[in-house]
Write a protein that holds these residues in place. Sequence first.
Motif, PDB file in Angstrom:
ATOM      1  N   CYS A  87      -8.420  -1.852  -9.056  1.00 60.62           N
ATOM      2  CA  CYS A  87      -7.669  -3.064  -9.356  1.00 60.62           C
ATOM      3  C   CYS A  87      -8.040  -4.120  -8.316  1.00 60.62           C
ATOM      4  O   CYS A  87      -8.543  -3.801  -7.240  1.00 60.62           O
ATOM      5  CB  CYS A  87      -6.171  -2.819  -9.389  1.00 60.62           C
ATOM      6  N   ALA A  88      -7.782  -5.373  -8.648  1.00 59.89           N
ATOM      7  CA  ALA A  88      -8.343  -6.479  -7.876  1.00 59.89           C
ATOM      8  C   ALA A  88      -7.597  -6.789  -6.586  1.00 59.89           C
ATOM      9  O   ALA A  88      -8.112  -7.519  -5.748  1.00 59.89           O
ATOM     10  CB  ALA A  88      -8.407  -7.738  -8.749  1.00 59.89           C
ATOM     11  N   PHE A  89      -6.383  -6.242  -6.423  1.00 57.32           N
ATOM     12  CA  PHE A  89      -5.601  -6.562  -5.244  1.00 57.32           C
ATOM     13  C   PHE A  89      -5.519  -5.356  -4.312  1.00 57.32           C
ATOM     14  O   PHE A  89      -5.116  -4.270  -4.731  1.00 57.32           O
ATOM     15  CB  PHE A  89      -4.209  -7.054  -5.638  1.00 57.32           C
ATOM     16  N   PRO A  90      -5.880  -5.533  -3.033  1.00 52.85           N
ATOM     17  CA  PRO A  90      -5.979  -4.413  -2.092  1.00 52.85           C
ATOM     18  C   PRO A  90      -4.658  -3.760  -1.716  1.00 52.85           C
ATOM     19  O   PRO A  90      -4.659  -2.732  -1.052  1.00 52.85           O
ATOM     20  CB  PRO A  90      -6.616  -5.060  -0.851  1.00 52.85           C
ATOM     21  N   ILE A  91      -3.510  -4.330  -2.125  1.00 53.47           N
ATOM     22  CA  ILE A  91      -2.236  -3.746  -1.724  1.00 53.47           C
ATOM     23  C   ILE A  91      -2.104  -2.304  -2.204  1.00 53.47           C
ATOM     24  O   ILE A  91      -1.542  -1.456  -1.504  1.00 53.47           O
ATOM     25  CB  ILE A  91      -1.052  -4.606  -2.221  1.00 53.47           C
ATOM     26  N   VAL A  92      -2.658  -1.980  -3.373  1.00 53.23           N
ATOM     27  CA  VAL A  92      -2.606  -0.604  -3.881  1.00 53.23           C
ATOM     28  C   VAL A  92      -3.405   0.313  -2.973  1.00 53.23           C
ATOM     29  O   VAL A  92      -2.951   1.400  -2.601  1.00 53.23           O
ATOM     30  CB  VAL A  92      -3.129  -0.534  -5.326  1.00 53.23           C
ATOM     31  N   PHE A  93      -4.586  -0.113  -2.612  1.00 55.42           N
ATOM     32  CA  PHE A  93      -5.436   0.656  -1.707  1.00 55.42           C
ATOM     33  C   PHE A  93      -4.741   0.869  -0.366  1.00 55.42           C
ATOM     34  O   PHE A  93      -4.727   1.978   0.187  1.00 55.42           O
ATOM     35  CB  PHE A  93      -6.767  -0.076  -1.523  1.00 55.42           C
ATOM     36  N   ASP A  94      -4.133  -0.175   0.145  1.00 53.74           N
ATOM     37  CA  ASP A  94      -3.443  -0.104   1.427  1.00 53.74           C
ATOM     38  C   ASP A  94      -2.271   0.879   1.369  1.00 53.74           C
ATOM     39  O   ASP A  94      -2.089   1.712   2.256  1.00 53.74           O
ATOM     40  CB  ASP A  94      -2.952  -1.501   1.816  1.00 53.74           C
ATOM     41  N   GLU A  95      -1.483   0.797   0.316  1.00 51.41           N
ATOM     42  CA  GLU A  95      -0.335   1.691   0.168  1.00 51.41           C
ATOM     43  C   GLU A  95      -0.780   3.141  -0.026  1.00 51.41           C
ATOM     44  O   GLU A  95      -0.146   4.074   0.473  1.00 51.41           O
ATOM     45  CB  GLU A  95       0.523   1.244  -1.011  1.00 51.41           C
ATOM     46  N   LEU A  96      -1.871   3.330  -0.755  1.00 49.80           N
ATOM     47  CA  LEU A  96      -2.389   4.673  -0.991  1.00 49.80           C
ATOM     48  C   LEU A  96      -2.849   5.316   0.318  1.00 49.80           C
ATOM     49  O   LEU A  96      -2.575   6.496   0.590  1.00 49.80           O
ATOM     50  CB  LEU A  96      -3.546   4.604  -1.989  1.00 49.80           C
ATOM     51  N   LYS A  97      -3.515   4.544   1.152  1.00 51.77           N
ATOM     52  CA  LYS A  97      -3.963   5.068   2.445  1.00 51.77           C
ATOM     53  C   LYS A  97      -2.785   5.401   3.350  1.00 51.77           C
ATOM     54  O   LYS A  97      -2.763   6.440   4.013  1.00 51.77           O
ATOM     55  CB  LYS A  97      -4.876   4.047   3.134  1.00 51.77           C
ATOM     56  N   ARG A  98      -1.810   4.491   3.393  1.00 53.68           N
ATOM     57  CA  ARG A  98      -0.674   4.683   4.286  1.00 53.68           C
ATOM     58  C   ARG A  98       0.226   5.839   3.845  1.00 53.68           C
ATOM     59  O   ARG A  98       0.901   6.449   4.663  1.00 53.68           O
ATOM     60  CB  ARG A  98       0.139   3.391   4.393  1.00 53.68           C
ATOM     61  N   SER A  99       0.232   6.130   2.548  1.00 52.19           N
ATOM     62  CA  SER A  99       1.088   7.213   2.058  1.00 52.19           C
ATOM     63  C   SER A  99       0.641   8.580   2.566  1.00 52.19           C
ATOM     64  O   SER A  99       1.455   9.495   2.722  1.00 52.19           O
ATOM     65  CB  SER A  99       1.099   7.225   0.526  1.00 52.19           C
ATOM     66  N   GLY A 100      -0.665   8.745   2.795  1.00 52.64           N
ATOM     67  CA  GLY A 100      -1.189  10.018   3.268  1.00 52.64           C
ATOM     68  C   GLY A 100      -1.192  11.114   2.220  1.00 52.64           C
ATOM     69  O   GLY A 100      -1.456  12.282   2.525  1.00 52.64           O
ATOM     70  N   ARG A 101      -0.944  10.768   0.956  1.00 54.95           N
ATOM     71  CA  ARG A 101      -0.840  11.784  -0.089  1.00 54.95           C
ATOM     72  C   ARG A 101      -2.174  12.085  -0.767  1.00 54.95           C
ATOM     73  O   ARG A 101      -2.278  13.039  -1.533  1.00 54.95           O
ATOM     74  CB  ARG A 101       0.192  11.344  -1.131  1.00 54.95           C
ATOM     75  N   ILE A 102      -3.164  11.233  -0.514  1.00 56.18           N
ATOM     76  CA  ILE A 102      -4.494  11.423  -1.090  1.00 56.18           C
ATOM     77  C   ILE A 102      -5.499  11.549   0.051  1.00 56.18           C
ATOM     78  O   ILE A 102      -5.535  10.727   0.969  1.00 56.18           O
ATOM     79  CB  ILE A 102      -4.875  10.240  -2.005  1.00 56.18           C
ATOM     80  N   GLN A 103      -6.326  12.583  -0.010  1.00 57.51           N
ATOM     81  CA  GLN A 103      -7.292  12.832   1.065  1.00 57.51           C
ATOM     82  C   GLN A 103      -8.458  11.845   1.049  1.00 57.51           C
ATOM     83  O   GLN A 103      -8.955  11.440   2.104  1.00 57.51           O
ATOM     84  CB  GLN A 103      -7.838  14.259   0.950  1.00 57.51           C
ATOM     85  N   HIS A 104      -8.901  11.466  -0.147  1.00 59.19           N
ATOM     86  CA  HIS A 104     -10.117  10.666  -0.273  1.00 59.19           C
ATOM     87  C   HIS A 104      -9.842   9.438  -1.147  1.00 59.19           C
ATOM     88  O   HIS A 104      -9.936   9.505  -2.377  1.00 59.19           O
ATOM     89  CB  HIS A 104     -11.250  11.488  -0.869  1.00 59.19           C
TER      90      HIS A 104
END
Length: 420
Positions: A87-104
Amino acid sequence: MVFHYSHPEWFEGIDKPVLTPQDKIILWGAGKLGSVVAHVIERQGFHIEAFVDSAVDKHGKTFCGYRIIRPEELYTKYADAIVVVSCAFPIVFDELKRSGRIQHAYDPHAFLLEIDFNGFKGAITAEFASRITENALRNYAMYYGRGFLIERLLFMITDKCSLNCRNCDGYMPFHINPKTDSVEVIQQSYEKIMEACGYVETIDILGGEPLVHSDIAQITDYFVRDKRCGRVMIISNGTIVPNQELVQVLKSPKCTLRISDYGVNSRKKDEIIALCKKEKIRYEVTNYQYWDKIPLIQETNETEEELDGKYDACTANVFYVKHGKLFQCTFVAGLSGLGENLIPNFEKNYIDLLKETCADSVFAITKFARQVHERRHLDACRYCPGSHCIQFEDKQPVAEQANGKLPLELLFKEGKRICD
């Protein structure tokens, strides 16, 4: 058609996935950009397991031939998958990284810097997809602290329009006395901005309908001749054929005529395309699949953190210029032509380019632009529900026509003004 991003250097050193045929690949975001990322990964010969999306109305459906799953299914069944945020907005990427629920988890830049659109099966045109891609890369570059101070300026040169679209994000059906900016106001506004930023990648000229402006050829030529912008795009609704004076300007390789395809409402579209082909004018057709409902004014009562998050999800490195003022979003820019008493403290949300002295305006514009890079919300965010990146399920018919002018009370969630 092959797309090349003009600034691949902005992503040097940024982490990117190294894929193998055995990898389970999940794409987060079943939308326009998602169709582009899927196309690239397919062309590279890798297998996509599924899309994941937060929009409830998409769950259980398919997109680009792949099923769409809920975020919960991603976390429980595919925690070891390679997740590419599409998706075009990095907020999803940022939240996904900070959640720690996905390794990669990875942003999509590695798949978007160069794209061969041959065989692209998305619902939008390849030209439209290229622009969506470019906008996304601008957003991710800004996320990493790279790119220009201001990358794209949209000059809203007139409130007048040849259509009366109910969900126009410029709120055109609500204008009782639509205003048109003079060439002088447009040029003065541009010069003030250039004093602060020096260069912008793209100038977009829009309205309303920009081709109703009697000086559209002169305005376009002014930007074409100026070396401080990389390219110029006119955004038109396909109802007016460019006159010969404008045709001569549009022949510049720096120009693109973008035709918004609103079906039967774009009654001159085919004639305009034929003209562009005959005169060798660069053009693009944007075939919208839906529109988003215009934001209705309301008191959101959100915390400062929530306001910053909402702002982060709907603001890009794009600025709007209208009636001698500089804006960060269409919500405020659209309302500005209707009066400044629709939300409290309206003047906090823009820069008056014609009021400030040169030295003061450089400081004010720079500070205003930095606010976008720093992801700090506007005061107006307190009264806006957010953009299409937040209002997932509220899709509307494209260019649905209103019957006459609409009352301002329809702009408010409760139908009643929140300030005098």
